[in-house]
Design a protein around this motif. Structure first.
Motif, PDB file in Angstrom:
ATOM      1  N   LYS A   1       0.826  -1.206   0.000  1.00 41.93           N
ATOM      2  CA  LYS A   1       0.000   0.000   0.000  1.00 41.93           C
ATOM      3  C   LYS A   1       0.861   1.256   0.000  1.00 41.93           C
ATOM      4  O   LYS A   1       0.613   2.197  -0.761  1.00 41.93           O
ATOM      5  CB  LYS A   1      -0.916   0.003   1.218  1.00 41.93           C
ATOM      6  CG  LYS A   1      -1.849   1.214   1.279  1.00 41.93           C
ATOM      7  CD  LYS A   1      -2.597   1.299   2.590  1.00 41.93           C
ATOM      8  CE  LYS A   1      -1.687   1.703   3.717  1.00 41.93           C
ATOM      9  NZ  LYS A   1      -2.401   2.032   4.968  1.00 41.93           N
TER      10      LYS A   1
ATOM     11  N   TYR B   1       2.534   1.757  -3.330  1.00 43.77           N
ATOM     12  CA  TYR B   1       1.516   2.212  -4.284  1.00 43.77           C
ATOM     13  C   TYR B   1       1.276   3.717  -4.145  1.00 43.77           C
ATOM     14  O   TYR B   1       1.270   4.457  -5.138  1.00 43.77           O
ATOM     15  CB  TYR B   1       0.223   1.439  -4.045  1.00 43.77           C
ATOM     16  CG  TYR B   1      -1.010   2.031  -4.691  1.00 43.77           C
ATOM     17  CD1 TYR B   1      -1.238   1.899  -6.065  1.00 43.77           C
ATOM     18  CD2 TYR B   1      -1.951   2.735  -3.934  1.00 43.77           C
ATOM     19  CE1 TYR B   1      -2.366   2.445  -6.662  1.00 43.77           C
ATOM     20  CE2 TYR B   1      -3.082   3.280  -4.520  1.00 43.77           C
ATOM     21  CZ  TYR B   1      -3.285   3.139  -5.880  1.00 43.77           C
ATOM     22  OH  TYR B   1      -4.401   3.686  -6.470  1.00 43.77           O
TER      23      TYR B   1
ATOM     24  N   GLN C   1       4.501   5.792  -5.273  1.00 42.64           N
ATOM     25  CA  GLN C   1       4.732   5.859  -6.719  1.00 42.64           C
ATOM     26  C   GLN C   1       3.608   6.582  -7.453  1.00 42.64           C
ATOM     27  O   GLN C   1       3.819   7.120  -8.534  1.00 42.64           O
ATOM     28  CB  GLN C   1       4.922   4.440  -7.272  1.00 42.64           C
ATOM     29  CG  GLN C   1       6.232   3.808  -6.805  1.00 42.64           C
ATOM     30  CD  GLN C   1       6.655   2.633  -7.648  1.00 42.64           C
ATOM     31  OE1 GLN C   1       5.879   2.068  -8.420  1.00 42.64           O
ATOM     32  NE2 GLN C   1       7.912   2.230  -7.525  1.00 42.64           N
ATOM     33  N   LYS C   2       2.415   6.626  -6.872  1.00 41.27           N
ATOM     34  CA  LYS C   2       1.333   7.387  -7.483  1.00 41.27           C
ATOM     35  C   LYS C   2       1.624   8.890  -7.449  1.00 41.27           C
ATOM     36  O   LYS C   2       1.281   9.621  -8.374  1.00 41.27           O
ATOM     37  CB  LYS C   2       0.011   7.106  -6.763  1.00 41.27           C
ATOM     38  CG  LYS C   2      -0.706   5.850  -7.226  1.00 41.27           C
ATOM     39  CD  LYS C   2      -1.183   5.997  -8.665  1.00 41.27           C
ATOM     40  CE  LYS C   2      -1.922   4.774  -9.149  1.00 41.27           C
ATOM     41  NZ  LYS C   2      -2.390   4.924 -10.556  1.00 41.27           N
TER      42      LYS C   2
ATOM     43  N   PHE D   1       9.811  -0.557  -6.262  1.00 40.68           N
ATOM     44  CA  PHE D   1       8.532  -0.813  -5.600  1.00 40.68           C
ATOM     45  C   PHE D   1       8.738  -1.707  -4.388  1.00 40.68           C
ATOM     46  O   PHE D   1       8.208  -1.439  -3.298  1.00 40.68           O
ATOM     47  CB  PHE D   1       7.571  -1.477  -6.591  1.00 40.68           C
ATOM     48  CG  PHE D   1       6.183  -1.686  -6.045  1.00 40.68           C
ATOM     49  CD1 PHE D   1       5.216  -0.702  -6.198  1.00 40.68           C
ATOM     50  CD2 PHE D   1       5.845  -2.869  -5.398  1.00 40.68           C
ATOM     51  CE1 PHE D   1       3.921  -0.893  -5.696  1.00 40.68           C
ATOM     52  CE2 PHE D   1       4.568  -3.064  -4.899  1.00 40.68           C
ATOM     53  CZ  PHE D   1       3.601  -2.076  -5.050  1.00 40.68           C
TER      54      PHE D   1
ATOM     55  N   CYS E   1       8.309  -1.199  -0.278  1.00 43.72           N
ATOM     56  CA  CYS E   1       7.545  -2.141   0.569  1.00 43.72           C
ATOM     57  C   CYS E   1       8.349  -2.524   1.798  1.00 43.72           C
ATOM     58  O   CYS E   1       7.838  -2.526   2.929  1.00 43.72           O
ATOM     59  CB  CYS E   1       7.189  -3.407  -0.218  1.00 43.72           C
ATOM     60  SG  CYS E   1       5.978  -3.184  -1.521  1.00 43.72           S
TER      61      CYS E   1
ATOM     62  N   VAL F   1      -6.699   6.917  -5.003  1.00 47.60           N
ATOM     63  CA  VAL F   1      -5.596   6.439  -4.163  1.00 47.60           C
ATOM     64  C   VAL F   1      -6.091   6.153  -2.749  1.00 47.60           C
ATOM     65  O   VAL F   1      -5.751   5.127  -2.150  1.00 47.60           O
ATOM     66  CB  VAL F   1      -4.453   7.480  -4.129  1.00 47.60           C
ATOM     67  CG1 VAL F   1      -3.397   7.091  -3.085  1.00 47.60           C
ATOM     68  CG2 VAL F   1      -3.799   7.603  -5.496  1.00 47.60           C
TER      69      VAL F   1
ATOM     70  N   SER G   1      -6.152   2.425  -1.138  1.00 44.04           N
ATOM     71  CA  SER G   1      -5.349   2.271   0.076  1.00 44.04           C
ATOM     72  C   SER G   1      -6.208   1.810   1.248  1.00 44.04           C
ATOM     73  O   SER G   1      -5.778   0.987   2.061  1.00 44.04           O
ATOM     74  CB  SER G   1      -4.657   3.598   0.426  1.00 44.04           C
ATOM     75  OG  SER G   1      -3.810   4.013  -0.609  1.00 44.04           O
TER      76      SER G   1
END
Length: 338
Positions: free
Chosen positions: A54, A57, A60-61, A69, A73, A219, A223
């Protein structure tokens, strides 16, 4: 960081008290079985992994593919070590802000990403805890239900109100703190106050810029769903342990019990909620008076709770520590394009 390592043994004290008080022997915990224990650990690792995915994500958004990535994490999972070793509801966000800052991300951007991460976590966890409190009240557990609701509603409401208000107004350091700092710290304190106000203004500007956009709404929604799934695996971990002791509990009741216990464990009283989470599960499942922890026959036992605590705290704490040191606290090459 050394004091956090010292704090870990302190979390054993409530467990030792429980073991002595209720005559729980080491072999009682071992009776859970290696397979249920391993599966519970795996369930907890999945929970942490979903939190990491999450965060990656979200990052990077808002920043593009500026970093691996899977490394993102790992940093987020490693940051949970701070949460495990402090008597507070949150804390992991400071590690990810620090990491992003070392990567060259502006403080306002890194804080916004951390806030989006933690708010969705709090919102999902708070919602499940509120459900647990309501369910407890419906089943006559008035004391424990009221306690869970009181903590959950307060914490969740505070975070959500501040989060959404940040897009409408600019927060600054409260005047009472400004006066105290000026009184005792003089010029140096004024400098820190000015820096903090400037940082908070930038964060609120980021909130106004992003919060109402369709992309940010997407997002937030994705999330939030990740957080719900993450907390669900936390509940499943207890279901697996309980079944290992012969106590059959369905997924819904397991999640409700764990989230109710999690709400109580969020009280800033003990490191990592040690003792509070164990008490919460026993009180919730057995519909007990919180001041009478004698367990009725045929219900969940203390050895299951202690086994669950080991699987979801002491094993993951080693994993999070290794990731924290290897990734978040290691030397990082700054990205000048951010």
């Amino acid at each position: 960081m050394n004091w956090r390592i010292i704090a870990i043994p302190a979390t054993l004290i409530p467990i030792l008290i429980i073991a002595i008080r209720f005559d729980i022997k080491f072999e009682d915990v071992l009776a859970i079985g290696i397979i249920p224990f391993v599966l519970a650990v795996v369930s907890m690792i999945i929970k942490l992994g979903l939190q990491g995915i999450k965060f990656a994500y979200i990052a990077q958004k808002y920043l593009g593919k500026f970093d691996s990535f899977w490394k993102l994490c790992g940093v987020r999972v490693g940051s949970e070590f701070i949460k495990f070793t402090t008597p507070m509801f949150v804390g992991a966000e400071f590690v990810v802000i620090y990491y992003l800052h070392k990567k060259g991300v502006a403080p306002s951007k890194s804080t916004w990403i951390a806030i989006m991460d933690i708010v969705t976590e709090v919102f999902a966890g708070g919602l499940l805890s509120i459900m647990a409190g309501i369910f407890a009240l419906m089943n006559g557990a008035y004391v424990i239900g009221a306690l869970i609701l009181g903590i959950s509603i307060t914490i969740t409401s505070l975070w959500m109100v501040l989060f959404f208000l940040s897009s409408r107004r600019t927060f600054q350091v409260p005047k009472v703190f400004v006066r105290l700092v000026k009184k005792f710290s003089k010029e140096k304190g004024v400098k820190y106050i000015d820096q903090t106000n400037s940082w908070m203004e930038e964060v609120c500007t980021m909130s106004r810029k992003n919060l109402r956009t369709s992309e940010s709404k997407k997002v937030f929604t994705v999330s939030f769903l990740f957080s719900l799934a993450s907390w669900s695996f936390y509940g499943i971990s207890f279901m697996i342990i309980a079944m290992g002791t012969g106590y059959i509990i369905d997924t819904f009741h397991s999640i409700m019990a764990v989230m109710g216990a999690n709400a109580i464990g969020n009280l800033p009283i003990t490191v990592g909620g040690s003792g509070l989470a164990e008490f919460g599960i026993i009180a919730y499942l057995n519909n007990l008076d919180p001041f009478n922890l004698t367990i009725p026959q045929g219900t969940v036992t203390w050895d299951a709770v202690i086994g669950w605590r080991i699987a979801t705290y002491y094993v993951p704490i080693l994993v999070t520590w290794l990731l924290l040191v290897k990734l978040a606290l290691s030397k990082i090459k700054k990205n000048e394009n951010l």
